[in-house]
Motif scaffolding. Structure first.
Motif, short mmCIF file in Angstrom:
data_model
loop_
_atom_site.label_atom_id
_atom_site.label_comp_id
_atom_site.label_asym_id
_atom_site.label_seq_id
_atom_site.Cartn_x
_atom_site.Cartn_y
_atom_site.Cartn_z
N ILE A 76 0.81 -1.21 0.00
CA ILE A 76 0.00 0.00 0.00
C ILE A 76 0.85 1.27 0.00
CG2 ILE A 76 -0.35 0.06 2.54
CD1 ILE A 76 -3.39 0.78 1.75
N ASP A 77 0.44 2.20 -0.83
CA ASP A 77 1.11 3.48 -0.96
C ASP A 77 0.80 4.32 0.29
OD1 ASP A 77 2.21 5.86 -2.22
OD2 ASP A 77 0.13 6.47 -2.55
N LEU A 78 1.67 5.26 0.59
CA LEU A 78 1.50 6.08 1.79
C LEU A 78 0.77 7.39 1.48
CD1 LEU A 78 2.32 6.01 4.81
CD2 LEU A 78 4.44 7.15 4.17
N ASP A 79 1.44 8.25 0.73
CA ASP A 79 0.91 9.61 0.52
C ASP A 79 -0.32 9.63 -0.38
OD1 ASP A 79 2.77 11.46 1.92
OD2 ASP A 79 4.18 10.20 0.81
N ASN A 80 -1.34 10.23 0.17
CA ASN A 80 -2.61 10.38 -0.53
C ASN A 80 -3.39 9.08 -0.70
OD1 ASN A 80 -3.45 12.96 -0.88
ND2 ASN A 80 -2.18 13.34 -2.67
N THR A 81 -2.85 8.00 -0.12
CA THR A 81 -3.62 6.75 -0.10
C THR A 81 -3.97 6.44 1.35
OG1 THR A 81 -2.51 5.91 -2.07
CG2 THR A 81 -3.58 4.29 -0.67
N LEU A 82 -2.93 6.35 2.20
CA LEU A 82 -3.16 6.10 3.64
C LEU A 82 -3.25 7.40 4.43
CD1 LEU A 82 -0.75 3.13 4.49
CD2 LEU A 82 -3.23 3.14 4.73
N GLY B 209 -2.86 2.17 -4.56
CA GLY B 209 -2.18 3.46 -4.64
C GLY B 209 -3.01 4.46 -5.41
N ASP B 210 -2.57 5.71 -5.37
CA ASP B 210 -3.35 6.76 -6.04
C ASP B 210 -2.72 7.26 -7.34
OD1 ASP B 210 -1.31 8.01 -4.29
OD2 ASP B 210 -2.16 9.88 -5.06
N GLN B 211 -1.60 6.65 -7.74
CA GLN B 211 -0.96 7.16 -8.96
C GLN B 211 -0.73 6.08 -10.01
OE1 GLN B 211 2.19 9.78 -6.82
NE2 GLN B 211 1.73 10.67 -8.81
N LEU B 212 -1.14 6.41 -11.22
CA LEU B 212 -0.99 5.45 -12.33
C LEU B 212 0.47 5.17 -12.66
CD1 LEU B 212 -3.59 6.55 -15.05
CD2 LEU B 212 -3.70 4.55 -13.57
N THR C 101 3.22 5.40 -10.97
CA THR C 101 4.10 4.76 -9.99
C THR C 101 3.42 3.49 -9.48
OG1 THR C 101 3.22 6.22 -8.26
CG2 THR C 101 5.30 6.85 -9.29
N ASP C 102 2.39 3.66 -8.67
CA ASP C 102 1.74 2.52 -8.01
C ASP C 102 1.22 1.48 -9.00
OD1 ASP C 102 1.91 3.86 -5.40
OD2 ASP C 102 0.39 5.20 -6.21
N ILE C 103 0.42 1.93 -9.93
CA ILE C 103 -0.28 1.01 -10.84
C ILE C 103 0.68 0.43 -11.89
CG2 ILE C 103 -2.20 0.75 -12.49
CD1 ILE C 103 -2.97 1.24 -9.45
MG LIG Z 1 0.48 8.38 -3.42
#
Ligand SMILES: [Mg+2]
Length: 170
Positions: A32-38, A117-120, A122-124
């Motif tokens: 799980i991503d941290l910023d803007n996700t958690l 995550g919230d970013q395509l 990086t996360d996705i």
């Molecule tokens: Mg994020």
């Protein structure tokens, strides 16, 4: 490239995630991503609702590991507060190494691992390159690093195209 940018699920927030569905899919671990996700971007304030959500998911048997591109000291601080491990600064998402290290910490195989995550880009992207189940959530807050803001505009365009393509299929 575009197929690596298509999340398996797109949600408003983690709270909308159907954990039973993940269980049915035999998902056991969540990167799980941290910023803007958690947490809101660059804030260490942890929402009580988020703590509860994590606790409940853990009770259901899910394991968590944080993958973040933020500073090591911040990642460590938040991981401690949230009571979940984190991948320590070996590389940046979307590098495969980050996800592989995360799965090692979780003790899961690829098909047992989901990424939130919230970013395509990086996360996705990193998740899909490895064939992991990818869950995109809307960012918690919009106040962000300007480069992220710039990428978001591009993401919004791609997402629109992707969603259109999906709806054309159905
Ligand atoms: Mg994020």
């Amino acid at each position: 490239m575009i197929k690596f940018l298509v999340p398996d699920i797109y949600l408003n927030s983690v709270y909308d995630l159907d954990l039973e569905l993940l269980k049915k899919k035999n998902i056991k671990g969540i990167l799980i991503d941290l910023d803007n996700t958690l947490l809101p971007w660059n804030s260490s304030r942890i929402d009580e609702k988020m703590t509860e959500w994590l606790l409940n998911a853990k009770k259901m048997g899910f394991k968590f590991c944080i993958i973040s591109n933020n500073r090591a000291s911040r990642i460590k601080e938040c991981a401690e507060k949230l009571g979940i491990p984190a991948v320590e600064g070996i590389a940046f998402k979307p590098a495969k190494r980050v996800y592989i290290k995360g799965m090692k910490i979780l003790g899961t195989e690829k098909e047992q691992t989901a990424v939130i995550g919230d970013q395509l880009f990086t996360d996705i992207l990193g998740a899909k390159r490895l064939g992991l189940f990818a869950i995109l959530v809307r960012p918690l807050v919009e106040k962000e690093f300007f480069f992220t803001r710039f990428m978001r505009r591009i993401e919004a365009k791609i997402l629109k195209r992707v969603l259109k393509k999906e709806s054309d299929k159905n």
